[in-house]
Enzyme design. Sequence first.
Site, PDB file in Angstrom:
ATOM      1  N   LEU A 239     -12.894  -9.078  10.419  1.00  0.00           N
ATOM      2  CA  LEU A 239     -13.254 -10.377   9.830  1.00  0.00           C
ATOM      3  C   LEU A 239     -12.794 -10.359   8.384  1.00  0.00           C
ATOM      4  O   LEU A 239     -13.154  -9.449   7.644  1.00  0.00           O
ATOM      5  CB  LEU A 239     -14.776 -10.575   9.832  1.00  0.00           C
ATOM      6  CG  LEU A 239     -15.510 -10.674  11.177  1.00  0.00           C
ATOM      7  CD1 LEU A 239     -17.018 -10.610  10.952  1.00  0.00           C
ATOM      8  CD2 LEU A 239     -15.134 -11.966  11.900  1.00  0.00           C
ATOM      9  N   HIS A 240     -11.983 -11.327   8.001  1.00  0.00           N
ATOM     10  CA  HIS A 240     -11.595 -11.360   6.587  1.00  0.00           C
ATOM     11  C   HIS A 240     -11.412 -12.773   6.051  1.00  0.00           C
ATOM     12  O   HIS A 240     -11.210 -12.964   4.854  1.00  0.00           O
ATOM     13  CB  HIS A 240     -10.301 -10.568   6.358  1.00  0.00           C
ATOM     14  CG  HIS A 240      -9.083 -11.298   6.847  1.00  0.00           C
ATOM     15  ND1 HIS A 240      -8.741 -11.343   8.162  1.00  0.00           N
ATOM     16  CD2 HIS A 240      -8.149 -12.013   6.186  1.00  0.00           C
ATOM     17  CE1 HIS A 240      -7.645 -12.051   8.313  1.00  0.00           C
ATOM     18  NE2 HIS A 240      -7.263 -12.483   7.129  1.00  0.00           N
ATOM     19  N   ARG A 241     -11.467 -13.781   6.933  1.00  0.00           N
ATOM     20  CA  ARG A 241     -11.208 -15.147   6.451  1.00  0.00           C
ATOM     21  C   ARG A 241     -12.313 -15.589   5.511  1.00  0.00           C
ATOM     22  O   ARG A 241     -13.506 -15.431   5.822  1.00  0.00           O
ATOM     23  CB  ARG A 241     -11.161 -16.134   7.611  1.00  0.00           C
ATOM     24  CG  ARG A 241      -9.971 -15.922   8.419  1.00  0.00           C
ATOM     25  CD  ARG A 241      -9.403 -17.052   9.176  1.00  0.00           C
ATOM     26  NE  ARG A 241      -8.200 -16.497   9.749  1.00  0.00           N
ATOM     27  CZ  ARG A 241      -7.035 -16.446   9.143  1.00  0.00           C
ATOM     28  NH1 ARG A 241      -6.879 -16.998   7.959  1.00  0.00           N
ATOM     29  NH2 ARG A 241      -6.012 -15.860   9.699  1.00  0.00           N
ATOM     30  N   ASP A 333     -10.896 -12.592  13.430  1.00  0.00           N
ATOM     31  CA  ASP A 333     -10.510 -13.912  12.927  1.00  0.00           C
ATOM     32  C   ASP A 333      -9.073 -13.880  12.404  1.00  0.00           C
ATOM     33  O   ASP A 333      -8.627 -14.789  11.718  1.00  0.00           O
ATOM     34  CB  ASP A 333     -11.495 -14.410  11.852  1.00  0.00           C
ATOM     35  CG  ASP A 333     -11.544 -13.507  10.617  1.00  0.00           C
ATOM     36  OD1 ASP A 333     -10.781 -12.512  10.545  1.00  0.00           O
ATOM     37  OD2 ASP A 333     -12.350 -13.799   9.713  1.00  0.00           O
TER      38      ASP A 333
END
Length: 428
Positions: A239-241, A333
């Site tokens: 997850l990095h958005r 994501d």
Amino acid sequence: MKIMTVVGARPNFMKAAPIIAAIRKYNQAVAKAGAELTHQAPVPSIDHILVHTGQHYDVLMSDSFFADLNLSPPDIRLGVGSASHAVQTAEILKGFEAVLLRERPDVVVVVGDVNSTVACALVTAKIAFDLAGTRPLLAHVESGLRSFDRAMPEEVNRVVTDHISDLLFVTEESGIQNLRNEGISPRAIHFVGNTMIDSLLVFKERAESSSILERLGLRAQAGGNGEGSPIEHYALLTLHRPSNVDNRDTFLDILSGLKELAEDCPIIFPAHPRTQQRIMEFGTELRLEINETRIKEDARDSRSRQGGIILTEPLGYLDFLCMMKHATLVITDSGGIQEETTCLGIPCVTVRENTERPVTLERGTNIVAGTTKEKIANAIQRQLGRKDGCRMPEKWDGQAATRILDVLISAYNERIVSPQSVISQSCA
Ligand code: UD1
């Protein structure tokens, strides 16, 4: 012919590497043919320059990928680093203009949809080497993808880059339709396949030499009786958005959606620097969802074997590929991971409201879950019970970079004969 390829951020490296390898192979063939020629003029080799903007700069986000992908170090580094979108883009614009004026390449290749992509594309489209306005051909690799969500910075980068590029290299059929719908000349659009999948096919077997499964305690150490030991079930999470991790409640809700899965198997979570930062900032409640131990090197003794979310540092290319290949399920994501899991046939749950890569839903193993706890939990259950496999998307066959180089050479030769011909195509 002088080609300049631009990279800047982690997802660029595996997309650019096959193009650089194709140029190397072409030059070797040219040298071999030249040595055999006696009466004809030799075919000139291609001069290649690799520019790294420095958008990503940590060893784990950049250097380790050069090592894993057998990439030579960049010829030119802009060293821009992190900043707001405006400042980062502006720094790249300034730095890259100076590079272009000095090097005067015939072709600039930009890949993907990050800030480095759009910034270097803008400079290339507006530069003039002389009073006649001579400038390099601009080629965009991974063109035409659309999420139709302008709140995503990448969507803005994609649209702008596509509309100022001369040569648009498309990875899936939706890209052709999107570009046509936006009025781009069919002559500028080339459906070539996916260079990220070129890399995956080259390195898929080599990833087996990674020791990441042993380091995370998911397979007994090789040697002794470790050889050929079974691999534990695990899921892989990225997850990095900003839309998922910058808001505390959204981030918490996503992690809650993983609770049931985490009771059954460990969820390995290599966290992007932004995500690590948010985990620190958001405090105890969020950290409780994640195992307290941060794993850097050796996880075997420091976690319970039943499950939980296990945080690790970002992984290198081969380690991550190995982790994807053997995962029961991938939750992400990221854009690229949806494609890589499709190619590997591993079920993927995309924690977003949309995807710009619809072929991964139609042919691949991906589903778009949304970002709420219930929807994520539901999507995970569906994917765990999944029976059908996937059909490989068209032209994801490891030859995309060769097709791209063929087009670049033809376009360059055509331009030598008729200087404005290629540029005018994209405006037709
Ligand atoms: C960028 C891309 C995104 C891509 C992602 C892959 C844009 C708009 N976004 O997002 O499309 O999916 O890369 O990782 O280009 N940082 C470090 N070390 C680094 C790089 C970044 O610590 O080597 C930290 C910095 O605090 C920085 C933050 O991560 O502010 C975000 O980096 P940035 O390049 O702005 O965007 P990403 O979120 O990585």
